[in-house]
Design a protein around this motif. Sequence first.
Motif, PDB file in Angstrom:
ATOM      1  N   GLU A   1     -28.299  42.215  -1.965  1.00 20.86           N
ATOM      2  CA  GLU A   1     -27.749  42.376  -0.618  1.00 20.86           C
ATOM      3  C   GLU A   1     -27.555  40.962  -0.086  1.00 20.86           C
ATOM      4  O   GLU A   1     -28.531  40.223   0.094  1.00 20.86           O
ATOM      5  CB  GLU A   1     -28.752  43.156   0.239  1.00 20.86           C
ATOM      6  CG  GLU A   1     -28.178  43.796   1.461  1.00 20.86           C
ATOM      7  CD  GLU A   1     -27.330  45.023   1.144  1.00 20.86           C
ATOM      8  OE1 GLU A   1     -27.768  45.850   0.330  1.00 20.86           O
ATOM      9  OE2 GLU A   1     -26.228  45.133   1.719  1.00 20.86           O
TER      10      GLU A   1
ATOM     11  N   ASP B   1     -20.441  39.469   7.539  1.00 25.18           N
ATOM     12  CA  ASP B   1     -20.327  40.606   6.635  1.00 25.18           C
ATOM     13  C   ASP B   1     -21.506  40.559   5.666  1.00 25.18           C
ATOM     14  O   ASP B   1     -22.341  39.661   5.729  1.00 25.18           O
ATOM     15  CB  ASP B   1     -18.997  40.495   5.872  1.00 25.18           C
ATOM     16  CG  ASP B   1     -18.490  41.854   5.403  1.00 25.18           C
ATOM     17  OD1 ASP B   1     -19.246  42.844   5.502  1.00 25.18           O
ATOM     18  OD2 ASP B   1     -17.350  41.924   4.911  1.00 25.18           O
TER      19      ASP B   1
ATOM     20  N   LEU C   1     -22.430  41.579   1.379  1.00 26.27           N
ATOM     21  CA  LEU C   1     -21.990  42.096   0.086  1.00 26.27           C
ATOM     22  C   LEU C   1     -23.135  42.883  -0.524  1.00 26.27           C
ATOM     23  O   LEU C   1     -24.287  42.453  -0.488  1.00 26.27           O
ATOM     24  CB  LEU C   1     -21.669  40.949  -0.866  1.00 26.27           C
ATOM     25  CG  LEU C   1     -20.285  40.343  -0.898  1.00 26.27           C
ATOM     26  CD1 LEU C   1     -20.278  39.223  -1.939  1.00 26.27           C
ATOM     27  CD2 LEU C   1     -19.239  41.379  -1.229  1.00 26.27           C
ATOM     28  N   HIS C   2     -22.808  44.013  -1.073  1.00 22.57           N
ATOM     29  CA  HIS C   2     -23.785  44.784  -1.828  1.00 22.57           C
ATOM     30  C   HIS C   2     -23.310  44.782  -3.276  1.00 22.57           C
ATOM     31  O   HIS C   2     -22.227  45.266  -3.572  1.00 22.57           O
ATOM     32  CB  HIS C   2     -23.862  46.211  -1.272  1.00 22.57           C
ATOM     33  CG  HIS C   2     -24.872  47.038  -1.964  1.00 22.57           C
ATOM     34  ND1 HIS C   2     -26.128  47.230  -1.455  1.00 22.57           N
ATOM     35  CD2 HIS C   2     -24.821  47.698  -3.136  1.00 22.57           C
ATOM     36  CE1 HIS C   2     -26.810  47.994  -2.295  1.00 22.57           C
ATOM     37  NE2 HIS C   2     -26.038  48.290  -3.320  1.00 22.57           N
ATOM     38  N   LEU C   3     -24.107  44.200  -4.168  1.00 21.42           N
ATOM     39  CA  LEU C   3     -23.649  44.018  -5.542  1.00 21.42           C
ATOM     40  C   LEU C   3     -24.661  44.570  -6.536  1.00 21.42           C
ATOM     41  O   LEU C   3     -25.874  44.508  -6.302  1.00 21.42           O
ATOM     42  CB  LEU C   3     -23.453  42.527  -5.838  1.00 21.42           C
ATOM     43  CG  LEU C   3     -22.426  41.792  -4.965  1.00 21.42           C
ATOM     44  CD1 LEU C   3     -22.544  40.287  -5.176  1.00 21.42           C
ATOM     45  CD2 LEU C   3     -21.023  42.261  -5.298  1.00 21.42           C
TER      46      LEU C   3
ATOM     47  N   VAL D   1     -22.234  36.528  -7.001  1.00 20.93           N
ATOM     48  CA  VAL D   1     -21.770  36.467  -5.613  1.00 20.93           C
ATOM     49  C   VAL D   1     -20.429  35.746  -5.519  1.00 20.93           C
ATOM     50  O   VAL D   1     -19.470  36.266  -4.937  1.00 20.93           O
ATOM     51  CB  VAL D   1     -22.817  35.761  -4.721  1.00 20.93           C
ATOM     52  CG1 VAL D   1     -22.247  35.453  -3.344  1.00 20.93           C
ATOM     53  CG2 VAL D   1     -24.074  36.623  -4.602  1.00 20.93           C
TER      54      VAL D   1
ATOM     55  N   SER E   1     -17.422  37.535  -6.491  1.00 24.89           N
ATOM     56  CA  SER E   1     -17.092  38.694  -5.656  1.00 24.89           C
ATOM     57  C   SER E   1     -16.546  38.302  -4.288  1.00 24.89           C
ATOM     58  O   SER E   1     -16.140  39.167  -3.528  1.00 24.89           O
ATOM     59  CB  SER E   1     -18.338  39.553  -5.438  1.00 24.89           C
ATOM     60  OG  SER E   1     -18.952  39.838  -6.665  1.00 24.89           O
ATOM     61  N   LEU E   2     -16.555  37.017  -3.982  1.00 26.62           N
ATOM     62  CA  LEU E   2     -16.090  36.602  -2.655  1.00 26.62           C
ATOM     63  C   LEU E   2     -14.571  36.732  -2.560  1.00 26.62           C
ATOM     64  O   LEU E   2     -13.858  36.316  -3.473  1.00 26.62           O
ATOM     65  CB  LEU E   2     -16.502  35.151  -2.381  1.00 26.62           C
ATOM     66  CG  LEU E   2     -18.002  34.902  -2.196  1.00 26.62           C
ATOM     67  CD1 LEU E   2     -18.278  33.406  -2.083  1.00 26.62           C
ATOM     68  CD2 LEU E   2     -18.535  35.640  -0.973  1.00 26.62           C
TER      69      LEU E   2
END
Length: 213
Positions: A84, A100, A102-104, A144, A147-148
Amino acid sequence: MSAAASHRSRAASSDARRPAANPWKVDLRELGRRPGSLHELQRSAPAPGDWRVELIGVPEGAEVELRLRLESVMEGVLVTGELEVPLTGSCARCLEPIEDALHLDVQELYAYPGSTTEATSEEDEVRRLEGDFLDLAPLVRDTVVLSLPLAPVCSEDCGGLCVDCGLRIDDLPADHTHEVVDARWAALAQKFGTEPSTSSPGTPGEIATPEEN
Ligand SMILES: [Zn+2]
Ligand SMILES: [Zn+2]
């Protein structure tokens, strides 16, 4: 009052010196090498400053939540679980600040030194274990950063900025336009709209009246 400040700086310096205090590192001695052995890990760790792309990233020091499962397998340690990640940035269309998260999901094998996997794979294909500690930071950073979004938006239907005045279109009335106003009406608008009685104490007779039908 000064005691709090000195306490804080002492904690920071000891963190930097002792790898065991680094929350990104996991002590594998607790897990052991017997296949099937499991270690559940739930902790938060502060992000370093460079996990970002141009417009968005993880703020330095922000807490990244790790919910991971480390499993001893024949070839090494399998890490699976969830991250998270808090994000801050700015909208690529209107430049508004964005907050925001991110959930990864992650799944990664770390190969033991001397394992078949280590012998048959390149270092950039399969991560390696070195010593008694597994450093989670490179895995989380790669997950991370990949995924940005390169063009983050404050909302999917963000209208961006007005090309004429540079204001956010979403903040403006729906009929916002910059039509060129007829010179006669422009003079009127200026008199009534932007100049209250203070600047022109002159006679009311000077004010032009629009043509009447
Ligand atoms: Zn926007
Ligand atoms: Zn405008």
